[in-house]
Design a protein around this motif. Structure first.
Motif, PDB file in Angstrom:
ATOM      1  N   ASN A  48     -21.466  42.457  22.727  1.00  0.00           N
ATOM      2  CA  ASN A  48     -20.479  41.562  23.353  1.00  0.00           C
ATOM      3  C   ASN A  48     -19.348  42.336  24.004  1.00  0.00           C
ATOM      4  O   ASN A  48     -18.285  41.783  24.277  1.00  0.00           O
ATOM      5  CB  ASN A  48     -19.934  40.591  22.316  1.00  0.00           C
ATOM      6  CG  ASN A  48     -19.267  41.320  21.137  1.00  0.00           C
ATOM      7  OD1 ASN A  48     -19.184  42.554  21.136  1.00  0.00           O
ATOM      8  ND2 ASN A  48     -18.832  40.557  20.145  1.00  0.00           N
ATOM      9  N   ASP A  49     -19.576  43.660  24.269  1.00  0.00           N
ATOM     10  CA  ASP A  49     -18.614  44.539  24.943  1.00  0.00           C
ATOM     11  C   ASP A  49     -17.341  44.775  24.122  1.00  0.00           C
ATOM     12  O   ASP A  49     -16.314  45.196  24.675  1.00  0.00           O
ATOM     13  CB  ASP A  49     -18.238  43.985  26.329  1.00  0.00           C
ATOM     14  CG  ASP A  49     -19.407  44.043  27.283  1.00  0.00           C
ATOM     15  OD1 ASP A  49     -20.293  44.919  27.086  1.00  0.00           O
ATOM     16  OD2 ASP A  49     -19.448  43.222  28.224  1.00  0.00           O
ATOM     17  N   LYS A  50     -17.375  44.508  22.830  1.00  0.00           N
ATOM     18  CA  LYS A  50     -16.234  44.822  21.965  1.00  0.00           C
ATOM     19  C   LYS A  50     -16.523  46.124  21.232  1.00  0.00           C
ATOM     20  O   LYS A  50     -17.668  46.515  21.047  1.00  0.00           O
ATOM     21  CB  LYS A  50     -16.010  43.697  20.961  1.00  0.00           C
ATOM     22  CG  LYS A  50     -15.540  42.387  21.608  1.00  0.00           C
ATOM     23  CD  LYS A  50     -15.264  41.329  20.539  1.00  0.00           C
ATOM     24  CE  LYS A  50     -14.771  40.020  21.174  1.00  0.00           C
ATOM     25  NZ  LYS A  50     -14.488  38.975  20.156  1.00  0.00           N
ATOM     26  N   GLU A  51     -15.425  46.784  20.809  1.00  0.00           N
ATOM     27  CA  GLU A  51     -15.590  48.057  20.122  1.00  0.00           C
ATOM     28  C   GLU A  51     -15.978  47.818  18.664  1.00  0.00           C
ATOM     29  O   GLU A  51     -15.643  46.786  18.056  1.00  0.00           O
ATOM     30  CB  GLU A  51     -14.294  48.875  20.188  1.00  0.00           C
ATOM     31  CG  GLU A  51     -13.977  49.394  21.575  1.00  0.00           C
ATOM     32  CD  GLU A  51     -12.836  50.388  21.549  1.00  0.00           C
ATOM     33  OE1 GLU A  51     -12.770  51.205  20.614  1.00  0.00           O
ATOM     34  OE2 GLU A  51     -12.004  50.341  22.471  1.00  0.00           O
ATOM     35  N   THR A  52     -16.687  48.823  18.123  1.00  0.00           N
ATOM     36  CA  THR A  52     -17.089  48.761  16.718  1.00  0.00           C
ATOM     37  C   THR A  52     -17.164  50.169  16.168  1.00  0.00           C
ATOM     38  O   THR A  52     -17.293  51.140  16.923  1.00  0.00           O
ATOM     39  CB  THR A  52     -18.449  48.056  16.564  1.00  0.00           C
ATOM     40  OG1 THR A  52     -18.764  47.985  15.175  1.00  0.00           O
ATOM     41  CG2 THR A  52     -19.548  48.823  17.275  1.00  0.00           C
ATOM     42  N   ALA A  53     -17.081  50.279  14.852  1.00  0.00           N
ATOM     43  CA  ALA A  53     -17.251  51.574  14.185  1.00  0.00           C
ATOM     44  C   ALA A  53     -18.508  51.579  13.333  1.00  0.00           C
ATOM     45  O   ALA A  53     -18.752  52.531  12.584  1.00  0.00           O
ATOM     46  CB  ALA A  53     -16.030  51.884  13.322  1.00  0.00           C
ATOM     47  N   LYS A  54     -19.296  50.512  13.427  1.00  0.00           N
ATOM     48  CA  LYS A  54     -20.503  50.385  12.617  1.00  0.00           C
ATOM     49  C   LYS A  54     -21.712  50.872  13.408  1.00  0.00           C
ATOM     50  O   LYS A  54     -21.928  50.475  14.546  1.00  0.00           O
ATOM     51  CB  LYS A  54     -20.695  48.942  12.189  1.00  0.00           C
ATOM     52  CG  LYS A  54     -19.536  48.425  11.328  1.00  0.00           C
ATOM     53  CD  LYS A  54     -19.737  46.956  10.967  1.00  0.00           C
ATOM     54  CE  LYS A  54     -18.563  46.440  10.120  1.00  0.00           C
ATOM     55  NZ  LYS A  54     -18.725  45.013   9.763  1.00  0.00           N
ATOM     56  N   ALA A  55     -22.488  51.734  12.772  1.00  0.00           N
ATOM     57  CA  ALA A  55     -23.657  52.313  13.435  1.00  0.00           C
ATOM     58  C   ALA A  55     -24.675  51.246  13.791  1.00  0.00           C
ATOM     59  O   ALA A  55     -25.300  51.276  14.852  1.00  0.00           O
ATOM     60  CB  ALA A  55     -24.290  53.380  12.541  1.00  0.00           C
TER      61      ALA A  55
END
Length: 303
Positions: free
Chosen positions: A185-192
């Motif tokens: 959804n074009d949002k940032e994440t830190a989850k692999a």
């Protein structure tokens, strides 16, 4: 007897008729021959008369021809004399032309010498004026140089002091690294588990003094120097002390004439990325530009 007399009479009569016919035919032929003979005699007389006239004309033509030959010989003599006179005149004309050409060249050479001397004179005059101006300018420049020398000495002292606090060029690397992990959804994440794309951006300082258009390589490894994902290929980087083979996950041509500038890579992983600590390193063919570490954490249930 009477029959024989009649036969003889008939024969004599026929013979008389034949003689009469032959006489008439002979007389007619003789008359025609006489007429033809007369005509031939008249034609012979006419031809003889024509021959005599032609012989007279031929004598006149021969006389005229001899006269013409004499006139032609005289004319040829005159033509030869005229040709000799014309040849002498042409020879005189060529001699005059050569003499005139020599005088013309001499005059042209003199004019060129005069023009060159005038140019030399003008050049010397200009050089003398320039030398006077240069002497005056040098006098003024000497004063300015003296003042500028003092300023430069002060600047050198300040620069020497600044250089003592600066690091060597080999210690300068790219800076302002930024790693972004993007979800679907074009949002940032830190989850692999939720990673859909990875962007790595950094700035190249002008102090690196890179020039021209060069390829920049992005290499993604974990904390054990293992590829983060299957690379596009490997390449050998010629570093000052060793040649290092690195995995290449992205390549970009960069024009270093635009320094300082910012470079950005986007990676779309073809495999699932495991949680852990990773390093993004950037190189050129013969230089290490810098690196940054980043982490991915594991996901719990649907989070």
């Amino acid at each position: 007897m009477e029959t024989s007399a009649r036969t003889l009479t008939g024969l004599l009569t026929g013979l008389a008729v034949l003689l009469l016919a032959g006489g008439i035919y002979y007389w007619d032929q003789s008359k025609q021959l006489t007429a033809a003979n007369n005509n031939n005699e008249r034609r012979a007389d006419s031809l003889l008369s024509a021959k005599l006239r032609l012989e007279g004309d031929m004598r006149l033509l021969n006389t005229d021809l001899n006269t013409s030959k004499a006139d032609n010989a005289d004319l040829n003599n005159r033509i030869e004399e005229t040709s000799r006179l014309l040849a002498r005149n042409e020879a005189s004309l060529r001699a005059l032309q050569r003499s005139n050409a020599g005088r013309t060249r001499t005059i042209s050479n003199l004019n060129q010498d005069i023009a060159r001397l005038g140019t030399v004179r003008d050049s010397l005059t200009a050089q003398m004026a320039a030398m006077r101006n240069k002497i005056n300018w040098q006098a003024d420049s000497t004063k300015q140089l003296t003042a500028r020398t003092s300023e430069l000495e002060q600047e050198l002292k300040a620069r020497d002091a600044k250089l003592l606090t600066m690091v060597p060029r080999s210690a300068i690397t790219a800076d302002a690294f930024r790693v972004e992990t993007i979800k679907r959804n074009d949002k940032e994440t830190a989850k692999a588990k939720k990673m859909n794309a990875l962007t790595v951006s950094f700035s190249i300082p002008a102090e690196l003094r890179l020039v021209g258009v060069q390829d920049v390589y992005l290499s993604l490894t974990d904390d054990k120097q293992t590829e983060m994902m299957p690379p596009l290929r490997t390449t050998t980087i010629s570093l000052p002390e060793v040649n290092q083979v690195v995995p290449v996950h992205a390549t970009q041509s960069v024009n270093f004439g635009l320094n300082p500038q910012r470079v950005s890579f986007r990676i779309d992983p073809s495999v699932d990325i495991k949680p852990g600590t990773y390093r993004a390193s950037v190189f050129t063919k013969d230089m290490y530009l810098g690196s940054v570490e980043f982490r991915y954490r594991d996901s719990f249930w649907f989070f």
